[in-house]
Scaffold this motif. Structure first.
Motif, PDB file in Angstrom:
ATOM      1  N   ILE A   1      47.660  35.794  42.157  1.00 56.89           N
ATOM      2  CA  ILE A   1      46.283  36.264  42.346  1.00 56.89           C
ATOM      3  C   ILE A   1      46.148  36.993  43.687  1.00 56.89           C
ATOM      4  O   ILE A   1      45.562  38.076  43.768  1.00 56.89           O
ATOM      5  N   ALA A   2      46.726  36.406  44.726  1.00 59.21           N
ATOM      6  CA  ALA A   2      46.674  37.048  46.050  1.00 59.21           C
ATOM      7  C   ALA A   2      47.397  38.395  46.030  1.00 59.21           C
ATOM      8  O   ALA A   2      46.930  39.376  46.625  1.00 59.21           O
TER       9      ALA A   2
ATOM     10  N   CYS B   1      47.814  40.362  43.389  1.00 60.15           N
ATOM     11  CA  CYS B   1      47.046  41.309  42.588  1.00 60.15           C
ATOM     12  C   CYS B   1      45.873  41.904  43.373  1.00 60.15           C
ATOM     13  O   CYS B   1      45.528  43.079  43.183  1.00 60.15           O
ATOM     14  N   LYS B   2      45.291  41.132  44.233  1.00 62.08           N
ATOM     15  CA  LYS B   2      44.218  41.663  45.085  1.00 62.08           C
ATOM     16  C   LYS B   2      44.754  42.760  45.999  1.00 62.08           C
ATOM     17  O   LYS B   2      44.091  43.784  46.225  1.00 62.08           O
ATOM     18  N   GLU B   3      45.961  42.574  46.499  1.00 64.21           N
ATOM     19  CA  GLU B   3      46.592  43.602  47.334  1.00 64.21           C
ATOM     20  C   GLU B   3      46.923  44.843  46.494  1.00 64.21           C
ATOM     21  O   GLU B   3      46.731  45.983  46.944  1.00 64.21           O
TER      22      GLU B   3
ATOM     23  N   LYS C   1      45.436  45.829  43.786  1.00 65.10           N
ATOM     24  CA  LYS C   1      44.180  46.507  43.459  1.00 65.10           C
ATOM     25  C   LYS C   1      43.737  47.408  44.602  1.00 65.10           C
ATOM     26  O   LYS C   1      43.303  48.550  44.383  1.00 65.10           O
ATOM     27  N   ASN C   2      43.869  46.932  45.816  1.00 66.84           N
ATOM     28  CA  ASN C   2      43.495  47.724  46.989  1.00 66.84           C
ATOM     29  C   ASN C   2      44.340  48.980  47.132  1.00 66.84           C
ATOM     30  O   ASN C   2      43.900  49.966  47.739  1.00 66.84           O
TER      31      ASN C   2
ATOM     32  N   GLU D   1      39.639  36.379  38.711  1.00 63.75           N
ATOM     33  CA  GLU D   1      39.680  36.285  40.171  1.00 63.75           C
ATOM     34  C   GLU D   1      39.750  37.645  40.861  1.00 63.75           C
ATOM     35  O   GLU D   1      39.365  37.766  42.030  1.00 63.75           O
ATOM     36  N   THR D   2      40.260  38.657  40.171  1.00 64.97           N
ATOM     37  CA  THR D   2      40.467  39.960  40.814  1.00 64.97           C
ATOM     38  C   THR D   2      39.583  41.070  40.265  1.00 64.97           C
ATOM     39  O   THR D   2      39.391  42.094  40.932  1.00 64.97           O
TER      40      THR D   2
END
Length: 352
Positions: free
Chosen positions: A245-246, A248-250, A252-253, A289-290
């Motif tokens: 999850i962490a 995927c957030k990166e 996405k950015n 979450e993302t």
């Protein structure tokens, strides 16, 4: 839901059934041939929303086997253009999965044996990895990559993406799953480096993030960047859903549009709880979450099962592998199962 379109930023899938990358081990020196055109083309005739080509190596050493496709030289582009043109002609979107097998490379074709060839054997070469730890204790150890070699591989991914764009692929997927090279960097069970590419989470994801940044430089307005991850190693103290999850957030950015969620493959001691739809909860959690578009895989065998996944918003689309091998025109079959009208290829319409 299954037969509604899926709008991406620059593309639109006609439905939410995607052909998952499936290695065919049928190339010669990395070059595609009529097998690959026929294999991939049949899914487009069958109206899959997108067809993702098998793991295609960014360097000769990146192949899983000597039969794998490659995209490390310009001459390989010619046949790929034929493949993408045909897929597009049938209303489907062509995609390619860019890959490097790392320590799981240099193997035989799976229907012959599971042997990993030694570097001095025919069909063998020296494997590479973040750390000199073999996948199996009896295998020849991989060479731990130097910082210079890591930087060179990142550029190999970029060059491969440039060739993929020239060849006509519109979906570019980075293979960061199933225990292959990028996943080897992610997993603390495999990556034992002590430099900027190992140790802390931020260091272990660096290789993938730098690859994404480089590939983005080659993409245009009619492309979509996807990443396939293994959401968990299924092993104690390994890569897990929280880290996914962490990550995927990166991603996405950095402009990654879609996460293709699978699991496992990093270590032999994995303990996978296999059952119908067993990987769906990973895609569901990452999506929630993302906020990213997510695709899910793994023992999805019926239209009603796939429809339920989408109705519950557990994923935005499904990727199907083995079921497509059994029935290349699976989309037609599922449309009939759900009593959904769908336009058939006119050459095949008499079969309705």
């Amino acid at each position: 839901m299954l037969f509604t379109s899926l709008p991406l930023k620059n593309l639109t899938l006609s439905n939410r059934i995607v052909v998952s990358p499936m290695c065919q081990y049928s190339a010669e020196n990395g070059y595609a041939n009529h097998w690959h055109l026929t294999h991939l083309g049949q899914f487009a005739i069958g109206r899959a929303g997108a067809v993702i080509q098998e793991a295609t190596a960014i360097s000769p050493e990146g192949r899983i086997s000597y039969g794998d496709l490659g995209i490390w030289e310009d001459e390989q582009i010619t046949m790929y253009k034929n493949i993408t043109q045909f897929i597009k002609s049938q209303g489907s979107i062509p995609g390619i999965q860019l890959a490097h097998a790392g320590r799981k490379a240099s193997t035989d074709k799976p229907w012959i044996s599971r042997k990993q060839f030694l570097p001095n054997e025919t069909h063998g070469w020296q494997t590479l990895a973040p750390s000199a730890i073999p996948y199996h204790e009896k295998e020849h150890p991989p060479k731990a990559l130097s910082l210079e070699e890591i930087k060179s591989l990142i550029q190999d991914f970029r060059k491969a993406a440039k060739r993929a764009v020239t060849a006509g692929y519109q979906i570019i997927e980075i293979h960061a799953a199933h225990g292959y090279l990028i996943h080897q960097f992610l997993s603390p069970l495999v990556n034992k480096r002590t430099d900027i590419y190992g140790g802390a989470f931020e260091n272990r994801i660096r290789f993938l993030l730098e690859i994404v940044q480089e590939i983005q430089q080659e993409l245009q307005e009619n492309h979509s960047l996807w990443v396939r991850i293994s959401a968990t190693d299924w092993a104690e103290n390994g890569w897990d859903l929280e880290q996914s999850i962490a990550l995927c957030k990166e991603l996405k950015n950095l402009g990654v549009e879609v996460i293709d969620v699978s699991s496992g493959g990093a270590v032999r001691e994995q303990q996978i709880d296999v059952h119908a739809g067993y990987q769906v909860p990973f895609a569901e959690k990452i999506k929630a979450e993302t906020g990213m578009l997510s695709g899910t895989v793994g023992l999805i065998t019926s239209a009603t099962q796939a429809e339920e996944i989408l109705d519950k918003q557990q994923a935005d689309f499904v990727l199907i592998g083995r079921a497509f091998l059994k029935d290349p025109h699976l989309v037609y079959s599922w449309a009939e199962e759900l009593k959904e009208p769908i336009t058939w290829a006119p050459q095949y319409a008499r079969a309705k």
